[in-house]
Every structure is written in structure tokens, then in C-alpha cells.
Design a protein around this motif. Structure first.
Motif, mmCIF file in Angstrom:
data_model
loop_
_atom_site.group_PDB
_atom_site.id
_atom_site.type_symbol
_atom_site.label_atom_id
_atom_site.label_comp_id
_atom_site.label_asym_id
_atom_site.label_seq_id
_atom_site.Cartn_x
_atom_site.Cartn_y
_atom_site.Cartn_z
ATOM 1 N N ILE A 37 1.322 -98.381 -13.197
ATOM 2 C CA ILE A 37 1.238 -97.860 -14.558
ATOM 3 C C ILE A 37 -0.166 -98.038 -15.108
ATOM 4 O O ILE A 37 -0.724 -97.140 -15.753
ATOM 5 C CB ILE A 37 2.273 -98.561 -15.459
ATOM 6 N N ALA A 38 -0.782 -99.198 -14.839
ATOM 7 C CA ALA A 38 -2.145 -99.449 -15.333
ATOM 8 C C ALA A 38 -3.147 -98.525 -14.660
ATOM 9 O O ALA A 38 -4.096 -98.051 -15.289
ATOM 10 C CB ALA A 38 -2.523 -100.910 -15.111
ATOM 11 N N GLY A 39 -2.968 -98.282 -13.372
ATOM 12 C CA GLY A 39 -3.812 -97.329 -12.656
ATOM 13 C C GLY A 39 -5.280 -97.699 -12.630
ATOM 14 O O GLY A 39 -6.154 -96.830 -12.757
ATOM 15 N N GLN A 40 -5.578 -98.968 -12.411
ATOM 16 C CA GLN A 40 -6.961 -99.425 -12.395
ATOM 17 C C GLN A 40 -7.486 -99.510 -10.961
ATOM 18 O O GLN A 40 -6.734 -99.792 -10.030
ATOM 19 C CB GLN A 40 -7.067 -100.802 -13.060
ATOM 20 N N GLY A 41 -8.796 -99.299 -10.774
ATOM 21 C CA GLY A 41 -9.425 -99.450 -9.467
ATOM 22 C C GLY A 41 -8.794 -98.552 -8.433
ATOM 23 O O GLY A 41 -8.531 -97.372 -8.687
ATOM 24 N N ASP A 42 -8.516 -99.107 -7.241
ATOM 25 C CA ASP A 42 -7.911 -98.314 -6.179
ATOM 26 C C ASP A 42 -6.529 -97.805 -6.562
ATOM 27 O O ASP A 42 -6.049 -96.805 -6.022
ATOM 28 C CB ASP A 42 -7.811 -99.130 -4.892
ATOM 29 N N LEU A 43 -5.858 -98.498 -7.503
ATOM 30 C CA LEU A 43 -4.517 -98.069 -7.909
ATOM 31 C C LEU A 43 -4.549 -96.893 -8.878
ATOM 32 O O LEU A 43 -3.497 -96.440 -9.341
ATOM 33 C CB LEU A 43 -3.742 -99.245 -8.510
ATOM 34 N N ALA A 44 -5.743 -96.380 -9.196
ATOM 35 C CA ALA A 44 -5.799 -95.087 -9.872
ATOM 36 C C ALA A 44 -5.180 -94.027 -8.982
ATOM 37 O O ALA A 44 -4.653 -93.014 -9.458
ATOM 38 C CB ALA A 44 -7.243 -94.717 -10.212
ATOM 39 N N MET A 45 -5.250 -94.265 -7.671
ATOM 40 C CA MET A 45 -4.507 -93.490 -6.685
ATOM 41 C C MET A 45 -3.282 -94.339 -6.340
ATOM 42 O O MET A 45 -3.423 -95.439 -5.803
ATOM 43 C CB MET A 45 -5.384 -93.250 -5.450
ATOM 44 N N PRO A 46 -2.054 -93.906 -6.686
ATOM 45 C CA PRO A 46 -0.898 -94.802 -6.646
ATOM 46 C C PRO A 46 -0.555 -95.388 -5.286
ATOM 47 O O PRO A 46 0.213 -96.347 -5.222
ATOM 48 C CB PRO A 46 0.241 -93.916 -7.172
ATOM 49 N N ALA A 47 -1.090 -94.838 -4.198
ATOM 50 C CA ALA A 47 -0.899 -95.450 -2.881
ATOM 51 C C ALA A 47 -2.171 -96.163 -2.431
ATOM 52 O O ALA A 47 -2.319 -96.483 -1.247
ATOM 53 C CB ALA A 47 -0.490 -94.406 -1.852
ATOM 54 N N GLY A 48 -3.078 -96.434 -3.366
ATOM 55 C CA GLY A 48 -4.372 -97.003 -3.013
ATOM 56 C C GLY A 48 -4.295 -98.371 -2.375
ATOM 57 O O GLY A 48 -5.211 -98.772 -1.647
#
Length: 288
Positions: A37-48
Motif C-alpha cells: 500500500i505504501a509503495g515505497q522504493g522497490d515496492l513501488a512495483m508490487p512484486a519488487g
């Protein structure tokens, strides 16, 4: 097992650089875990979390079309399958031999999806339809009735559909993408050409069984670094599945083309596999 000096690859999953937080907002809206939900860093891409480095976002003033073409030139990608958009239409104008069009659809809007496919085929020489069952909102199983008019439209137009198969990387449920669903769809649509995307894990052995069973079912290697290609897929390509397995990358979503093509020569494909894997099968199945 010699990797060709001039691969002339056709990339069946490629895009222009983009801003990941914007593109993947639809998946964050479905998420329940705080990191996605936060989508920060690599998790801006949800499978990051699955990748060492998902790469940088596109710059505000970057000519992303030329960035992508230059990356393709560096490694020997002759052309790629891009989703229809204003950007890809402009890229086709600049580089007509390098760009092939696909169209992403959500079967929750059955009529809208069928209309969009027919219009894109008429206007842009559409080569494929793509869909992400676990990314639809609500999710739609691969064998669900909502997909059936889309499948029949693909048969009518003689174009393949690319469907994500197996456990999704983003933290959303994945039963809608279980490989077992392809058994029913291939039975109901014997003339449909299907290309499984994103690994089919952990049921890649079942994917191989179904490809042996159904002539229209294929597999591409999207979203996987070559060092993680499933062994069942490598074995199948080297034997009875040489005409079923196709190259696809994951640029710029999670892998650079440099990363992919640095690792490809280490894949233990037999010499007979490289040409059909890199471009021959794609030319035939997608009529490129």
C-alpha cells in the motif's frame, strides 16, 4: 548450447520506461499489506521484493521511446510486443519494424473488451491480447465465463491471448491463475492460441503436461531472469517442446535487458532451441 552472436530476439513482454508508482496504482488499491500500500522504493512495483533492483523510473524529460530502442539495440532485440498506447503508436511511427501491438483487457467489462480488441485489430494490426487475471478488480479466473467472449474474439481474429499463469508476484490471491484452468479453456476453444506468461510456478510440470496435450497452448519466459527458468521448461524446450517455448523479458518492470542477455547464454538449451526460442516461434504464433 551456443548462444547466437546475433540473437535478433523478439521480446514478448517489453515496455517503455515509466514511473512505477503511477503504473501500479491499480494493484496497490487491491493490496492489504502495509508495504504494498505504501509503495515505497522497490515496492513501488508490487512484486519488487522478488528482484534485486527494479531499476529507475523514467525521467521527467526523458525520451523513453529512444531509451528503450537503444536498450534493445545493445543486446540484439529486433522487435517487441508493446501495449497499444499513444506512446507506442508514436514509437511505431518512428521505428515501424521494431514495434508490434498487443492490447491489455479486463474481462469485467466484457462488451468493452471485445469492442476494444476489434477496434485495435482494425486500426493498429493488433498481434495479441493480454490479460492479468489476478490484477483484475475483481479478479477473474482464467476459465471464468467472462473471459469466453474474449477468447472467441481472439479465435475470430486469429490472434493469440497471453495470460499470466501461476502464483502472482504481487501480494494478491492467485487461485484465479492456477494452471489447471487452462485445461478447460483449451478444451472449450481448440482453435485458440494461448501463451502462458510469468512462469506458471509452482505448477510448471502441469504446464508442460497441458502443452503436450493441447496444440494451441504455449509458454513465454516473462518476468524471470534466465538463471531461474524452471527446469521443467528447459527440459521441455530441449525435447518435445522446441516449438512451444518463447522468449519474453521484463524490461523495464523488474529486469534490464542487459541483465537478461548477460544470463541467457548460461541457459542449457540445445543448439536447435535458440532460434525458435528467441524469435522463430514468436514469428509463427504471433504472425510477425
Amino acid at each position: 548450447m551456443t548462444f547466437p552472436a546475433d540473437p535478433q530476439a523478439i521480446d514478448l513482454m517489453i515496455a517503455f520506461p515509466f514511473k512505477k508508482a503511477e503504473i501500479y496504482a491499480f494493484l496497490r488499491a487491491q493490496a492489504k499489506d502495509d508495504e504494498t500500500i505504501a509503495g515505497q522504493g522497490d515496492l513501488a512495483m508490487p512484486a519488487g521484493y522478488m528482484f534485486n533492483d527494479v531499476g529507475d523510473d523514467a525521467g521527467d524529460d526523458e525520451d523513453v521511446i529512444e531509451t528503450c530502442i537503444a536498450a534493445m539495440d545493445t543486446v540484439g532485440v529486433a522487435s517487441g510486443l508493446f501495449n497499444v498506447s499513444e506512446q507506442s503508436i508514436e514509437a511505431k511511427r518512428r521505428h515501424p519494424e521494431r514495434i508490434h501491438f498487443s492490447l491489455e483487457v479486463d474481462p469485467n467489462d466484457i462488451g468493452g473488451a471485445v469492442h476494444a480488441i476489434r477496434a485495435a485489430h482494425a486500426d493498429y494490426d493488433l498481434k495479441a491480447v493480454t490479460s492479468f487475471p489476478a490484477g483484475c478488480d475483481p479478479q477473474v479466473p482464467i476459465s471464468d465465463r467472462r473471459y469466453y467472449p474474449i477468447y472467441q474474439t481472439c479465435v475470430d481474429l486469429d490472434i493469440p491471448i497471453c495470460l499470466t499463469a501461476g502464483v502472482p508476484g504481487p501480494r494478491v490471491p492467485g487461485d484465479c491463475q492456477h494452471v489447471r484452468h487452462f485445461d478447460q479453456v483449451c478444451f472449450d476453444f481448440p482453435d485458440l492460441k494461448i501463451v502462458m506468461r510469468h512462469g506458471a510456478e509452482p505448477d510448471e510440470a502441469l504446464a508442460v503436461k497441458l502443452m503436450l496435450k493441447y496444440p494451441g497452448l504455449h509458454y513465454c519466459t516473462s518476468a524471470f531472469s534466465p538463471k531461474y527458468y524452471p527446469q521443467a521448461i528447459i527440459d521441455y524446450a530441449n525435447t518435445r517442446g522446441t516449438d512451444k517455448i518463447m522468449y519474453a523479458g521484463y524490461y523495464p518492470m523488474g529486469l534490464s535487458l542487459d541483465q537478461i542477455f548477460a544470463a541467457l547464454p548460461d541457459v542449457p538449451f540445445r543448439d536447435k532451441v535458440w532460434e525458435p526460442f528467441l524469435h522463430g516461434n514468436a514469428r509463427r504464433v504471433f504472425k510477425l
